[in-house]
Design an enzyme around this catalytic site. Sequence first.
Site, PDB file in Angstrom:
ATOM      1  N   CYS A 108      95.594  -1.707 -33.131  1.00 43.13           N
ATOM      2  CA  CYS A 108      96.608  -0.721 -32.716  1.00 43.13           C
ATOM      3  C   CYS A 108      96.693   0.519 -33.601  1.00 43.13           C
ATOM      4  O   CYS A 108      96.941   1.606 -33.088  1.00 43.13           O
ATOM      5  CB  CYS A 108      97.955  -1.411 -32.564  1.00 43.13           C
ATOM      6  SG  CYS A 108      97.870  -2.781 -31.398  1.00 43.13           S
ATOM      7  N   HIS A 242     103.841   3.505 -32.663  1.00 44.90           N
ATOM      8  CA  HIS A 242     103.047   2.655 -31.757  1.00 44.90           C
ATOM      9  C   HIS A 242     103.965   1.937 -30.770  1.00 44.90           C
ATOM     10  O   HIS A 242     104.942   1.284 -31.169  1.00 44.90           O
ATOM     11  CB  HIS A 242     102.245   1.646 -32.589  1.00 44.90           C
ATOM     12  CG  HIS A 242     101.575   0.593 -31.775  1.00 44.90           C
ATOM     13  ND1 HIS A 242     100.870   0.869 -30.622  1.00 44.90           N
ATOM     14  CD2 HIS A 242     101.512  -0.760 -31.926  1.00 44.90           C
ATOM     15  CE1 HIS A 242     100.406  -0.254 -30.112  1.00 44.90           C
ATOM     16  NE2 HIS A 242     100.780  -1.263 -30.878  1.00 44.90           N
ATOM     17  N   ASN A 272     101.975  -2.062 -24.197  1.00 44.95           N
ATOM     18  CA  ASN A 272     101.221  -1.830 -25.431  1.00 44.95           C
ATOM     19  C   ASN A 272      99.759  -1.581 -25.070  1.00 44.95           C
ATOM     20  O   ASN A 272      99.077  -2.491 -24.609  1.00 44.95           O
ATOM     21  CB  ASN A 272     101.373  -3.075 -26.312  1.00 44.95           C
ATOM     22  CG  ASN A 272     100.600  -2.984 -27.609  1.00 44.95           C
ATOM     23  OD1 ASN A 272      99.766  -2.101 -27.797  1.00 44.95           O
ATOM     24  ND2 ASN A 272     100.870  -3.913 -28.514  1.00 44.95           N
TER      25      ASN A 272
END
Length: 315
Positions: A108, A242, A272
Site C-alpha cells: 500500500c 491511504h 482499498n
Amino acid sequence: MRLIGTGSAIPEKVVTNAMLSEFLDTSDEWIVPRTGIRSRHVITDENVEDLGARACLNALDMAGLKPEDIDYFICSNVVNEYITPSLSCIIAEKIGLACPCIDINCACPGFLYAMDIAETHFLAGKVKNVLIVSAEEPTRMTDWTDRSTCVLFGDGAGAAVFTEGNNLKGIRLHSQPDSSKIWQKRTLMPTPYITKPEESVPLQMRGKEVFKFAVGASTTEVEALLKEIGMSKSDVSYYMVHQANLRIIDAIKKYLEEPDEKFPVNIQDHGNSSSASCAILLDECNRKGMFKPGDILVFSAFGAGLLSAAAVLEW
Ligand code: COA
C-alpha cells in the site's frame, strides 16, 4: 522534484455492499460502520496493465509531456498476471516509453516508496522527468468466500509525473518486517526436484493488528516528518491518507487533532486499492481543482511488509 501531472483509471464494474450480500454472509450495515466502504470498482474483462497505461497517458497529458520526455518509469504493483516481463515494461510498451523501467512491490505505501526513488534520482542529477504509476488488482488476491477480506478491496491505477523542482519537502520510509500480519502465497512451476510442501494461499490478514500498526505508524511518521522539516500541523492543507479503512483515517485524524476538511476521502467508492489508493485520491482531488499553489499535502500510507511512509509535497 515537482508534481506536474496526475491521472487515474478504474474498472467499470461497481460492486456495492448489497451485491456482496447476495453471495456472502455480510451486509451494508456491517461493512459501512466498520470500514466506510459502500462500493468498489472490480476488474472484469479489463487488464491491470491497460488501467495503468490509461492512468499514465492522462498524467502525461496533464503534464504536457510526451512519452519520450520521460527519463525513468517506476511502477508500483503487488500482483498481476505476468511474472515477467515487469508490469512497468508492459505498460511502457503500451504507451511508447523508452526509458529505464522498474517495478517495486511495497504494497500500500508503494506510491510513496516510488516517490522516494524518484527524488533520489532527481537529487543525483540523473533525470529531468519521472513517471510513476501504481496499478493494482487486489480483488484478485482475496478469497471471495472470506467475508473478512474480500469486502475491503477495489482495483484501479493512479499515475503522477514529476519534473525538476523543490516541492517535495520531505519523505520518511519505515519498516517493521513481519510476514504474519498480511500475507499471501502462490506456488511456482513444479520441477522434478521439489520436495518441500508448497501451497497457494489467498490473502490473509490479522485485521485488528494491522489496524493498530496503521494508526501508530501513520501518526508517528507524520509527526516526525513535520518536525524534521520544521513544519507544524497548522501549515498542512490536506492529509492524503491511504484509503484502507475510514476508521483508520478517523483514528489518525483524532490523534493529530486535525479537522475533517483536511482529510479528503474516496474510500466509500473505491475500497482499498493498495498502492493505487493515494495516487487515485490525488488525481481525483486535483481534477476537482482542490489544490492551489503553496498548499502543503501530507501523504501517509501503510500496509503489508509491514511498511509505511509519509511525504510532504508543496503544490
Ligand atoms: N460481514 C459480516 N461480518 C463480518 C465480516 C463481514 N464482511 N467480516 C468479519 N465479520 C465478522 C467476523 O467473522 C467476526 O465474527 P465473530 O465475532 O462471530 O467471529 C466479527 O465480524 C468481528 O470481526 P472482527 O475482525 O473483530 O471485526 P473488526 O471490528 O476488527 O473489523 C476489519 C474487521 C477487517 C474491518 C478491521 O479489523 C480492519 O479494517 N482492519 C484493518 C484492515 C486493513 O485496512 N488492512 C489493509 C491495510 S493496508
